[in-house]
Design a protein around this motif. Structure first.
Motif, PDB file in Angstrom:
ATOM      1  N   ARG A  32     -53.941  24.029 -27.263  1.00 52.19           N
ATOM      2  CA  ARG A  32     -53.721  22.585 -27.222  1.00 52.19           C
ATOM      3  C   ARG A  32     -53.193  22.105 -28.572  1.00 52.19           C
ATOM      4  O   ARG A  32     -53.606  22.593 -29.616  1.00 52.19           O
ATOM      5  N   LEU A  33     -52.310  21.136 -28.516  1.00 46.86           N
ATOM      6  CA  LEU A  33     -51.829  20.515 -29.731  1.00 46.86           C
ATOM      7  C   LEU A  33     -52.935  19.647 -30.319  1.00 46.86           C
ATOM      8  O   LEU A  33     -53.690  19.003 -29.583  1.00 46.86           O
ATOM      9  N   GLN A  56     -52.476  23.486 -33.871  1.00 46.32           N
ATOM     10  CA  GLN A  56     -52.662  23.952 -32.498  1.00 46.32           C
ATOM     11  C   GLN A  56     -53.885  24.844 -32.430  1.00 46.32           C
ATOM     12  O   GLN A  56     -54.139  25.631 -33.349  1.00 46.32           O
ATOM     13  N   TYR A 137     -45.182  14.147 -26.587  1.00 41.99           N
ATOM     14  CA  TYR A 137     -46.507  13.574 -26.736  1.00 41.99           C
ATOM     15  C   TYR A 137     -46.369  12.186 -27.354  1.00 41.99           C
ATOM     16  O   TYR A 137     -45.499  11.946 -28.201  1.00 41.99           O
ATOM     17  N   ASP A 261     -49.845  13.778 -23.245  1.00 41.12           N
ATOM     18  CA  ASP A 261     -48.627  14.475 -22.858  1.00 41.12           C
ATOM     19  C   ASP A 261     -47.875  13.571 -21.877  1.00 41.12           C
ATOM     20  O   ASP A 261     -48.335  13.325 -20.766  1.00 41.12           O
ATOM     21  N   PRO A 281     -53.407  16.772 -25.349  1.00 39.93           N
ATOM     22  CA  PRO A 281     -53.676  17.329 -26.674  1.00 39.93           C
ATOM     23  C   PRO A 281     -54.977  16.770 -27.227  1.00 39.93           C
ATOM     24  O   PRO A 281     -55.617  15.920 -26.593  1.00 39.93           O
TER      25      PRO A 281
END
Length: 298
Positions: A32-33, A56, A137, A261, A281
């Motif tokens: 995940r960011l 990340q 995002y 997102d 994220p």
């Protein structure tokens, strides 16, 4: 003798079985960011200190810096008395140092990419947009004012832990609005409060450090402004870190921030991604007024 031999063989068999390699399935999920976009504002400064950290998650319970974003910008929108957009500005960001994952206003542009603090009095809407690996995002926020710290002193009250150090904090709330506050006591220690019961009044409270402090240590306390969303987000983070979870245990809830997102969405005003609730994220984007005060422990 035969009985002894049998017992010895059983014991040797048990010891051999203890050497078997046991494979443990550890919980994994797609990376995940992580967006760390908390911008602490001093209105006495000319510009907002824009510094967005992007990383990340990895499969080893850590995080790695994310470099080479396709683009990262902050859009500033002003509105007239009818709620219509009356002005728009764009701040293009670039990586501060190669591989750092830290993004700041791009100085290579011929026009100013930094955001002036003067714009804050107009109550603009800020939108952060990040393009990375084919995904987009976005997060939106408005400026959240805070209040100066009136008093920061060391108390002498003790709890069950006699080594705990009491800190006394006082500030005066602004009566013209409903306020939320986030206190940062350093070393990952936070506290949230809202002015429901002290609006427009001076409010004093005690905070006890659960880490050892020695005479001569300098501590710094920050008070951040917050909206209700940021207040709820930090409150959830505090609850999760108080559970003393092991690295193989899953928290009861994931602290979802205000970064979403929005890949494929053609309306910039739609940034909640309700159609894809599991695709999001981590992190938060907020622009908050911040005051701080320091104290030497006696």
């Amino acid at each position: 003798m035969i009985r002894r031999i049998i017992l010895l063989l059983i014991f040797m068999s048990f010891c051999y079985s203890c050497e078997d390699v046991v494979d443990i399935d550890t919980p994994t999920e797609p990376p995940r960011l992580i967006v760390n976009g908390i911008l602490n504002v001093d209105e006495n400064e000319q510009f907002i200190p824009v510094e967005i950290r992007v990383s990340q998650t990895d499969e080893f319970f850590g995080e790695t810096a994310v470099a080479s974003l396709e683009s990262i910008v902050i859009i500033t929108e002003l509105f007239d008395e009818f709620g219509l957009v009356s002005g728009t500005g764009v701040s293009n960001l670039t990586e501060l140092d190669e591989g750092s994952g830290v993004y700041v206003p791009d100085p290579s542009f011929s026009t100013e990419q930094r955001i002036s603090t003067d714009v804050l009095e107009l109550n603009p809407l800020f939108t952060l947009i990040i393009d990375y690996e084919g995904k987009r995002y976005a997060a939106q926020t408005r400026y959240a004012p805070s209040a100066p710290i009136d008093l920061l002193s060391q108390g002498n009250t003790t709890l069950l832990d006699e080594d705990a150090t009491e800190l006394i904090v006082a500030f005066t709330d602004d009566e013209t609005r409903d306020n939320f506050y986030v206190f940062d006591f350093g070393s990952g220690a936070f506290l949230v409060t809202e002015d429901q019961f002290y609006q427009g009044k001076s409010f004093e409270f005690s905070y006890f450090y659960d880490r050892e402090l020695t005479p001569g240590d300098e501590i710094t306390v920050q008070i951040l402004g917050a909206d209700q969303g940021f207040y709820n987000y930090v409150n959830l983070l505090i609850e999760q870190t108080e559970n003393d979870l092991g690295i193989f245990e899953t928290p009861r809830a994931t602290a979802r921030g205000n970064v979403f997102d929005v890949t494929g969405l053609d309306n910039i005003d739609v940034v909640d991604n309700l159609a894809r609730p599991q695709d999001f994220p981590l992190g938060y984007f907020a622009i908050v007024e911040t005051f701080q005060s320091s104290l030497i422990i006696e």
